[in-house]
Write a protein that holds these residues in place. Structure first.
Motif, PDB file in Angstrom:
ATOM      1  N   LYS A  53       0.855   4.269  -2.986  1.00 44.56           N
ATOM      2  CA  LYS A  53       0.643   5.683  -2.698  1.00 44.56           C
ATOM      3  C   LYS A  53       1.809   6.533  -3.213  1.00 44.56           C
ATOM      4  CE  LYS A  53      -2.282   5.061   1.398  1.00 44.56           C
ATOM      5  NZ  LYS A  53      -2.403   5.285   2.873  1.00 44.56           N
TER       6      LYS A  53
ATOM      7  N   GLU B 119       0.827  -1.206   0.000  1.00 40.55           N
ATOM      8  CA  GLU B 119       0.000   0.000   0.000  1.00 40.55           C
ATOM      9  C   GLU B 119       0.866   1.262   0.000  1.00 40.55           C
ATOM     10  OE1 GLU B 119      -3.511   2.089   2.743  1.00 40.55           O
ATOM     11  OE2 GLU B 119      -2.862   0.009   3.106  1.00 40.55           O
ATOM     12  N   GLU B 120       1.987   1.215   0.731  1.00 38.04           N
ATOM     13  CA  GLU B 120       2.896   2.365   0.766  1.00 38.04           C
ATOM     14  C   GLU B 120       3.452   2.661  -0.621  1.00 38.04           C
ATOM     15  OE1 GLU B 120       7.124   3.767   2.884  1.00 38.04           O
ATOM     16  OE2 GLU B 120       6.445   1.666   2.957  1.00 38.04           O
TER      17      GLU B 120
ATOM     18  N   GLU C 145       1.699   6.715  -7.063  1.00 35.49           N
ATOM     19  CA  GLU C 145       0.601   7.572  -7.506  1.00 35.49           C
ATOM     20  C   GLU C 145       0.939   9.045  -7.269  1.00 35.49           C
ATOM     21  OE1 GLU C 145      -2.860   8.287  -9.449  1.00 35.49           O
ATOM     22  OE2 GLU C 145      -1.842   6.354  -9.149  1.00 35.49           O
ATOM     23  N   LYS C 146       1.602   9.328  -6.169  1.00 36.73           N
ATOM     24  CA  LYS C 146       2.021  10.697  -5.876  1.00 36.73           C
ATOM     25  C   LYS C 146       2.977  11.210  -6.946  1.00 36.73           C
ATOM     26  CE  LYS C 146       4.582  13.402  -2.424  1.00 36.73           C
ATOM     27  NZ  LYS C 146       5.282  13.353  -1.114  1.00 36.73           N
TER      28      LYS C 146
END
Length: 501
Positions: free
Chosen positions: A84, A80-81, A87-88
């Motif tokens: 994110k 999950e990290e 995507e950032k």
């Protein structure tokens, strides 16, 4: 510069609209090299262009690779990290593209892998809805030598500091951090090869015809074009057909002193000092080049040196010593090929030929004022402007991109200024203010992220005054008559930085 055919109300050139070029390819396939070269050419033509690099943006926002989660560079299931973080980076990079277009930019080259159809379509559809033309630029490579050279020279051993050049000052500028700063070189190479292998498992080549695409194999060995239309788009294809990434060095030197220095029409031969200068240039270039090649493990006798000169006598005759064996030569003449290029003749001063600045101010006061206000674009009566000269030199620049051998350009100050500005990426307005002194050898090494240049001083004889100028030839040597412009001090045995961008 290519003379614009016309503009639109938005100010975009060639009525081409806005264009997004999305690079596609596995790591170490030459995407960055091609992107930077294309950016340099399009800027030269006057098109507002930039490269948005996903890798550079990721390093800027998230730091080096060691600071990222272990699964960041692997494809497939991710934490999950990692999702994110990726995507950032993607959203931030795309926002940079939008910002450039909204600020009046015309062409963005999006330097990223874009290795899956899903990812490519997602990017293309966003910008296509906004009326932006999307072109996929795929770089494929099955030549292991090219891949390994890219890994070692770009990914592993690239310098941390670049030197940006302007006509007014020379300054260092941080380009990007080295990912493998403290790694053993062989371990770093193996780590990057493992990253490539992981990408190969999930990579999908461009086979869909939804979007126009250009496919380049082995950095220029073969090119395939699908559904590309438009003048500017065709210029992009034409340029990409002429590039390569073979290591080479480009040298620049002014021609020797002539018998009649201040006359454009005379086309006089070299003076005795000019012939002496030509011999010294030959000795210095061959010695400098031999040391450079030996450091790279290459036998100088096996690599040909190509020399370009203009058709003017003083330029072509400065190259003559390279074709003969002199009294001080201990080895046979090296492999040398000399070519005359009529497009490389000096800028035509028109009715100002042979006049000093004081005489021009006296006889042509209005023209003088306009010239001082815009020395790049102003054209003296029956003369050429620097813009005219740049347009004339464009075919020469394409040949420069094509040339695979080490190249020595023996030319006139005005011509060298224009070619240097193209390679380094200077704005057109600064071209007349680039100082090119007789007696300095400028050495330019193209790299994937720009060029690296050095100036070497080798001559202090006649033809090189303290100020480096000839007041009767100021139109050709405008920079030497412009106070406040600084050139780095060149050392006889060392080198001073000229620029890298």
């Amino acid at each position: 510069m290519v003379a614009p055919l016309y503009t639109t109300a938005s100010g975009l050139l060639f009525h081409a609209g806005k264009i997004l070029v999305c690079t596609v390819g596995l790591p170490a396939r030459g995407k960055t090299h091609v992107s930077r070269a294309l950016e340099r050419y399009l800027r030269w033509t006057g098109v507002k262009t930039t490269v948005i690099s996903l890798g550079d943006y990721r390093r800027k926002v998230l730091g080096s690779a060691q600071k990222l989660p272990p699964d960041y560079f692997t494809l497939g299931e991710k934490s999950e990290e990692t999702i994110k973080l990726r995507e950032k980076v993607l959203q931030g990079c795309e926002q940079q593209i939008w910002d450039f277009f909204n600020a009046g930019g015309q062409v963005v080259i999006y330097d990223a892998n874009n290795g899956t159809r899903e990812r490519r379509n997602a990017v293309a559809e966003k910008f296509d809805k906004a009326g932006i033309h999307v072109i996929m630029l795929e770089n494929s490579c099955d030549n292991e030598e090219i891949i390994m050279a890219n890994i070692r020279s770009v990914k592993i051993s690239s310098p941390d500091v670049s030197i940006r050049c302007s006509a007014h000052q020379w300054q260092r500028d941080l380009r990007r951090p080295r990912q493998y700063r403290s790694w053993d070189p062989e371990r770093a190479v193996q780590d990057y090869l493992n990253r490539i292998k992981d990408h190969e498992l999930h990579y999908e080549p461009v086979e869909e015809t939804t979007w126009p695409f250009i496919r380049i194999k082995n950095v220029g060995e073969k090119i395939m074009v699908n559904n590309v239309h438009g003048y500017l788009q065709s210029r992009i294809v034409f340029f990409l057909m002429n590039i390569h990434n073979r290591p080479r060095t480009i040298y620049f030197a002014r021609s020797g002193q002539s018998l009649i220095e201040h006359s454009y029409k005379a086309d006089s031969d070299l003076s005795p000092a000019g012939w002496e200068y030509a011999e010294r240039l030959k000795e210095f270039v061959l010695d400098r080049r031999a040391k450079s090649l030996e450091q790279r493990g290459i036998n100088p006798a096996e690599r040909r040196l190509v020399i370009w000169s203009s058709a003017r006598r003083r330029s072509h005759h400065t190259a003559w010593p390279f074709l003969t064996k002199g009294a001080n030569d201990h080895a046979p003449p090296p492999k040398v090929k000399v070519l005359e290029r009529p497009q490389m003749s000096e800028i035509n001063p028109g009715v100002w030929d042979g006049l000093s600045p004081d005489q021009v101010r006296k006889y042509y006061p209005d023209e003088w004022e306009r010239f001082v206000n815009d020395p790049y674009a102003y054209r003296a009566p029956r003369a050429e402007s620097y813009h005219d000269l740049c347009v004339r030199l464009e075919p020469t620049l394409i040949e420069l991109e094509r040339e695979r051998e080490d190249l020595l350009i023996i030319g006139h100050a005005s011509v060298i200024r224009c070619i240097l500005a193209y390679l380094i990426g200077l704005p057109a307005s600064e071209i007349p203010a680039i100082e090119v002194a007789r007696g300095d050898l400028i050495e330019v090494v193209p790299t994937s992220y720009g060029v690296y240049s050095q100036a070497h001083h080798f001559w202090d004889g006649p033809g090189r005054s303290a100020s480096g100028k000839d007041e009767h030839n100021f139109y050709e040597n405008y920079a030497e008559d412009t106070r406040g412009k600084r050139r780095p001090e060149a050392k006889a045995d060392g080198a001073s930085a000229v620029g890298r961008r």
